[in-house]
Design a protein around this motif. Structure first.
Motif, short mmCIF file in Angstrom:
data_model
loop_
_atom_site.label_atom_id
_atom_site.label_comp_id
_atom_site.label_asym_id
_atom_site.label_seq_id
_atom_site.Cartn_x
_atom_site.Cartn_y
_atom_site.Cartn_z
N GLU A 158 0.83 -1.19 0.00
CA GLU A 158 0.00 0.00 0.00
C GLU A 158 0.87 1.25 0.00
O GLU A 158 2.05 1.20 0.33
N GLY A 159 0.26 2.37 -0.37
CA GLY A 159 0.96 3.65 -0.31
C GLY A 159 1.11 4.34 -1.64
O GLY A 159 1.56 5.48 -1.70
N LEU A 160 0.75 3.68 -2.74
CA LEU A 160 0.88 4.26 -4.06
C LEU A 160 -0.20 5.31 -4.29
O LEU A 160 -1.38 5.04 -4.08
N SER A 161 0.19 6.52 -4.69
CA SER A 161 -0.80 7.56 -4.93
C SER A 161 -0.83 8.02 -6.39
O SER A 161 -1.86 8.48 -6.86
N LEU A 162 0.28 7.91 -7.11
CA LEU A 162 0.36 8.30 -8.52
C LEU A 162 1.28 7.34 -9.25
O LEU A 162 2.24 6.83 -8.68
#
Length: 118
Positions: free
Chosen positions: A4-8
């Motif tokens: 988790e943690g992907l934003s772009l």
């Protein structure tokens, strides 16, 4: 494996890293600080760009991906990427800043100067 943690995410095929980071900055309304010495550019590419007078940050990069990751998860995402053969050169190359103007990025050069792009 899921992390988790992907934003772009974007591939830098058109416009290279510079264009991709500019898009990230504009769409997210944040500043971005890139660290030149952290960007994995092969020496052969760097040399060819110097000879041709081309900025390696502005040329297309097929088969690459630029990710925006929340700071707290950046090391976890990097670990996952490096486990794959195509991710062996993955690196954390910068960070989000709240610097004005919004929609800009700054390159921290190895000589400890800065180049601001709007």
């Amino acid at each position: 494996m899921r992390t988790e943690g992907l934003s772009l995410q974007k591939d830098p095929t058109r416009g290279g890293l510079a264009n991709t980071v500019n898009e990230f900055s504009e769409k997210s309304k944040v500043g971005i600080l890139l660290k030149e010495d952290s960007i994995p550019i092969p020496e052969g590419v760097r040399s060819a760009c110097n000879i041709l007078g081309i900025d390696p940050l502005e040329i297309g990069n097929e088969g690459k991906v630029i990710l925006g990751v929340v700071k707290e998860k950046a090391d976890d995402v990097l670990t996952v990427l490096k486990k794959h053969p195509l991710g062996k050169h993955a690196a954390i190359i910068g960070e989000v800043t709240d610097r004005s103007p919004v929609s800009s990025w700054t390159l921290q050069l190895v000589v400890n100067a800065s180049c601001v792009n709007h």
